[in-house]
Motif scaffolding. Structure first.
Motif, PDB file in Angstrom:
ATOM      1  N   GLY A  11     -22.860  41.980  14.873  1.00 48.21           N
ATOM      2  CA  GLY A  11     -22.926  42.960  13.800  1.00 48.21           C
ATOM      3  C   GLY A  11     -22.952  42.309  12.432  1.00 48.21           C
ATOM      4  O   GLY A  11     -23.613  42.778  11.514  1.00 48.21           O
ATOM      5  N   ALA A  12     -22.254  41.201  12.278  1.00 52.08           N
ATOM      6  CA  ALA A  12     -22.186  40.536  10.969  1.00 52.08           C
ATOM      7  C   ALA A  12     -23.543  39.975  10.561  1.00 52.08           C
ATOM      8  O   ALA A  12     -23.954  40.153   9.417  1.00 52.08           O
ATOM      9  CB  ALA A  12     -21.129  39.437  10.996  1.00 52.08           C
ATOM     10  N   PRO A  13     -24.285  39.322  11.430  1.00 54.83           N
ATOM     11  CA  PRO A  13     -25.598  38.826  11.006  1.00 54.83           C
ATOM     12  C   PRO A  13     -26.569  39.957  10.695  1.00 54.83           C
ATOM     13  O   PRO A  13     -27.408  39.833   9.799  1.00 54.83           O
ATOM     14  CB  PRO A  13     -26.093  38.011  12.187  1.00 54.83           C
ATOM     15  CG  PRO A  13     -24.899  37.670  12.994  1.00 54.83           C
ATOM     16  CD  PRO A  13     -23.906  38.763  12.726  1.00 54.83           C
ATOM     17  N   GLU A  19     -25.838  42.856   9.344  1.00 55.83           N
ATOM     18  CA  GLU A  19     -25.460  43.337   8.010  1.00 55.83           C
ATOM     19  C   GLU A  19     -25.922  42.345   6.930  1.00 55.83           C
ATOM     20  O   GLU A  19     -26.437  42.733   5.879  1.00 55.83           O
ATOM     21  CB  GLU A  19     -23.944  43.528   7.940  1.00 55.83           C
ATOM     22  CG  GLU A  19     -23.457  44.137   6.658  1.00 55.83           C
ATOM     23  CD  GLU A  19     -23.978  45.551   6.427  1.00 55.83           C
ATOM     24  OE1 GLU A  19     -24.213  45.887   5.259  1.00 55.83           O
ATOM     25  OE2 GLU A  19     -24.187  46.319   7.389  1.00 55.83           O
ATOM     26  N   GLU A  20     -25.745  41.095   7.227  1.00 56.64           N
ATOM     27  CA  GLU A  20     -26.192  40.059   6.283  1.00 56.64           C
ATOM     28  C   GLU A  20     -27.710  40.102   6.124  1.00 56.64           C
ATOM     29  O   GLU A  20     -28.242  39.943   5.026  1.00 56.64           O
ATOM     30  CB  GLU A  20     -25.743  38.683   6.803  1.00 56.64           C
ATOM     31  CG  GLU A  20     -25.869  37.595   5.782  1.00 56.64           C
ATOM     32  CD  GLU A  20     -25.313  36.286   6.309  1.00 56.64           C
ATOM     33  OE1 GLU A  20     -26.060  35.303   6.237  1.00 56.64           O
ATOM     34  OE2 GLU A  20     -24.161  36.253   6.789  1.00 56.64           O
ATOM     35  N   LEU A  21     -28.395  40.328   7.223  1.00 56.42           N
ATOM     36  CA  LEU A  21     -29.853  40.418   7.189  1.00 56.42           C
ATOM     37  C   LEU A  21     -30.307  41.630   6.370  1.00 56.42           C
ATOM     38  O   LEU A  21     -31.263  41.548   5.587  1.00 56.42           O
ATOM     39  CB  LEU A  21     -30.387  40.508   8.628  1.00 56.42           C
ATOM     40  CG  LEU A  21     -31.896  40.426   8.787  1.00 56.42           C
ATOM     41  CD1 LEU A  21     -32.430  39.108   8.249  1.00 56.42           C
ATOM     42  CD2 LEU A  21     -32.277  40.583  10.244  1.00 56.42           C
ATOM     43  N   ARG A  22     -29.613  42.747   6.474  1.00 55.45           N
ATOM     44  CA  ARG A  22     -29.937  43.938   5.691  1.00 55.45           C
ATOM     45  C   ARG A  22     -29.728  43.682   4.194  1.00 55.45           C
ATOM     46  O   ARG A  22     -30.531  44.097   3.370  1.00 55.45           O
ATOM     47  CB  ARG A  22     -29.076  45.121   6.132  1.00 55.45           C
ATOM     48  CG  ARG A  22     -29.543  45.734   7.389  1.00 55.45           C
ATOM     49  CD  ARG A  22     -28.781  47.015   7.688  1.00 55.45           C
ATOM     50  NE  ARG A  22     -28.936  47.306   9.088  1.00 55.45           N
ATOM     51  CZ  ARG A  22     -27.983  47.727   9.892  1.00 55.45           C
ATOM     52  NH1 ARG A  22     -26.769  47.937   9.423  1.00 55.45           N
ATOM     53  NH2 ARG A  22     -28.228  47.962  11.141  1.00 55.45           N
ATOM     54  N   GLN A  23     -28.619  43.030   3.890  1.00 52.57           N
ATOM     55  CA  GLN A  23     -28.352  42.723   2.475  1.00 52.57           C
ATOM     56  C   GLN A  23     -29.410  41.764   1.912  1.00 52.57           C
ATOM     57  O   GLN A  23     -29.844  41.910   0.776  1.00 52.57           O
ATOM     58  CB  GLN A  23     -26.950  42.115   2.316  1.00 52.57           C
ATOM     59  CG  GLN A  23     -25.858  43.127   2.463  1.00 52.57           C
ATOM     60  CD  GLN A  23     -24.487  42.471   2.325  1.00 52.57           C
ATOM     61  OE1 GLN A  23     -24.367  41.268   2.234  1.00 52.57           O
ATOM     62  NE2 GLN A  23     -23.459  43.310   2.325  1.00 52.57           N
TER      63      GLN A  23
END
Length: 151
Positions: A5-7, A9-13
């Protein structure tokens, strides 16, 4: 699963920040394009003003040349009239007097008078072709030449 989930979210940002940067670049490119368009319009307006000034200056120069030429022609005619009134030189006087007033010993022949008149006519025609009337003024209604009046 928490690690996955963290990558995301980072990819979306990251994709959001890339889109913001792209939008910012596009906005700045549009601003630069608009500034260039305004600059070109200002250059075109300045070029048009300069062309108008050059045209006006050329017209004034042509008018000044015409006036100087007219003043010189007046001076030549006045000098010719002055010479024709000189009683000491009969040969010079005879070329400016009508044949009936010229002394018999210096009277020009009709052929010589015609040739001289033709030469003067050709010279004035050539002069008129060279200088013409640059402003398109109608000079036919001007007063006839008077040597006693300064132009």
């Amino acid at each position: 699963m928490g690690g996955l989930g963290a990558p995301e979210e980072e990819l979306r940002q990251l994709s959001r920040s890339v889109a913001e940067v792209a939008a910012s670049v596009i906005a700045r490119m549009r601003e630069a394009g608009e500034a260039n368009r305004r600059h070109l319009e200002a250059l075109e307006a300045e070029a048009a003003r300069r062309c108008e000034l050059l045209t006006a200056q050329a017209e004034l120069d042509a008018e000044l040349i015409r006036l100087h030429a007219r003043r010189e022609a007046h001076a030549i005619l006045a000098a010719a009239r002055l010479r024709s009134s000189d009683p000491g030189d009969a040969t010079r006087r005879s070329t400016f007097l009508p044949p009936e007033q010229a002394p018999p010993e210096a009277a020009p022949t009709p052929d010589a008078s015609a040739e001289a008149l033709e030469e003067v006519t050709e010279n004035f025609a050539h002069f008129a072709e060279l200088f013409g009337d640059p402003l398109g003024l109608d000079l036919t209604d001007q007063a006839p030449f008077d040597p006693d009046v300064d132009p």
